[in-house]
Design a protein around this motif. Structure first.
Motif: not given
Lengths: 214, 214
Positions: B30-31, B34-36, B121, B124-125, B127-128, B130-131, B140, B186
């Motif tokens: 993931f780091a 990215g998760v997606q 990182v 951030l993932e 938070e993203l 969660a949005l 979150y 960061r």
DNA sequence: TGCATCGGATACAGTGCCGTATCGATCCCC
DNA sequence: GGGGATCGATACGGCACTGTATCCGATGCA
């Protein structure tokens, strides 16, 4: 065929419109599902095109994303300039007016209501991409740097009128201000947990802390 | 078969080990991408399993991610407690010692060197995600809230020893501190642009601003 | 030691997206 | 108004990943 690939970047109006529509669609789709999760196909569909149009204008999703960030950065710089030139000197005479002006200048760079709040999502995406891709990182750093320098100049101009100055290093000050603004905006997009402090009050606390008489 | 699906969550040791390896691999992958962008397949490969093992332990990538954030949150809370209890009261007597202690407490929640910088990182993932996903958002927000409350308590305990207090609302203070720390971390992962201010100096400026004699 | 259960591997069908090659319409300029 | 260039649509082969159903070895208990 033009001699130079690096000739005038004058693209035909039609092509320009296509690019613009693709960029608009990319903004929408990226903000909604994320840059990585967004398929080129989805962007094209949102724009009302097929992938043929896309590959005729961009080499890859990354290139599309970079073009998008560049367009937005330009627009933000323009908004910043406009915000600074429209600051009403009369309003600055009161502390409330001053703080409002500071917030307005900051908000002009990170628009909240106007361009929806989805831009701050894109900012996160951008930062995340930058943390992974060195090429993206360079662009990201450059854009952020330019934006911050212009903001420092803008805020200094405003504060000069009032006989004020930053009590701390101005770069640190800008980082803190932008950080507070961003954090506040993101928090506003999430469900509240306990006492929610809003961006406005955070910024005012901060402004009081870092601004002093010259 | 156990009567209740909600019986003891006592999983067999073997299963527990498999889950742990999958979580470790997920963190790494993931780091990195990215998760997606991370495929379940990639996570399994990194863990040395096939997808069969994955689907036997998790229903989806999202569930895996949430399990990961929960594990990490627990670990961070533990680190925070340890950091607070190991603060040397003697070191607090000097301003430098005090600031160092504050930084240590903050760093314990957002570890920089130890667990690599890749956790920020992941933040951030998180938070993203969660949005975009309300379910993730709830988790979150809860995690962040708990972390911040504990940090407030921890820092207050430290400052009481010194006869100090926050000069501003303590929630705002924590937000500013964490924000500065994260931004600094960061920034450290990105190529420098112009004068790079490091997290350490930013935090010290900030601590000086928001801490006052009781 | 034998048996039942558990847990991970394997096999399979299906899907969505990719990038390219080619085609056809539209636009522009003379 | 014709002819050439431009630009987006269409068609195609291919690949990586998904989720499920099934199998088989390991494990633990009597």
């Amino acid at each position: 065929m033009p001699d130079e690939a690096t000739a005038v970047p004058g693209r035909s109006p039609r092509r320009e419109r296509t690019r613009a529509r693709l960029l608009d669609a990319a903004f929408e789709v990226f903000a909604q599902v994320g840059v990585q999760a967004a398929s080129i196909e989805a962007v094209c569909e949102a724009a009302g095109f097929t992938r043929g149009a896309f590959y005729s204008n961009f080499a890859s999703k990354e290139e599309l994303f970079l073009a998008l960030t560049e367009r937005e950065a330009r627009s933000h710089l323009g908004a910043l300039e406009r915000a600074v030139t429209t600051v009403d000197p009369a309003a600055l005479q009161t502390p409330e007016g001053f703080r409002a002006s500071v917030r307005e200048v900051i908000a002009s760079v990170l628009p909240d209501q106007a361009a929806k709040s989805s831009w701050c999502v894109m900012e996160l995406e951008f930062e995340l991409l930058a943390l992974r891709d060195p090429q993206v990182a360079q662009r990201y750093v450059d854009q952020q740097h330019q934006l911050r320098e212009e903001m420092i100049a803008a805020l200094n101009r405003v504060m000069d009128v009032l006989g004020l100055r930053f009590a701390i290093d101005e770069h640190v000050a800008i980082d803190l201000l932008l950080g507070a603004h961003e954090a506040g905006q993101r928090a506003a997009m999430l469900p509240a947990a306990g006492a929610r402090r809003d961006a406005a009050s955070m910024l005012e606390v901060l402004v009081d802390l870092i601004v002093a008489p010259a």
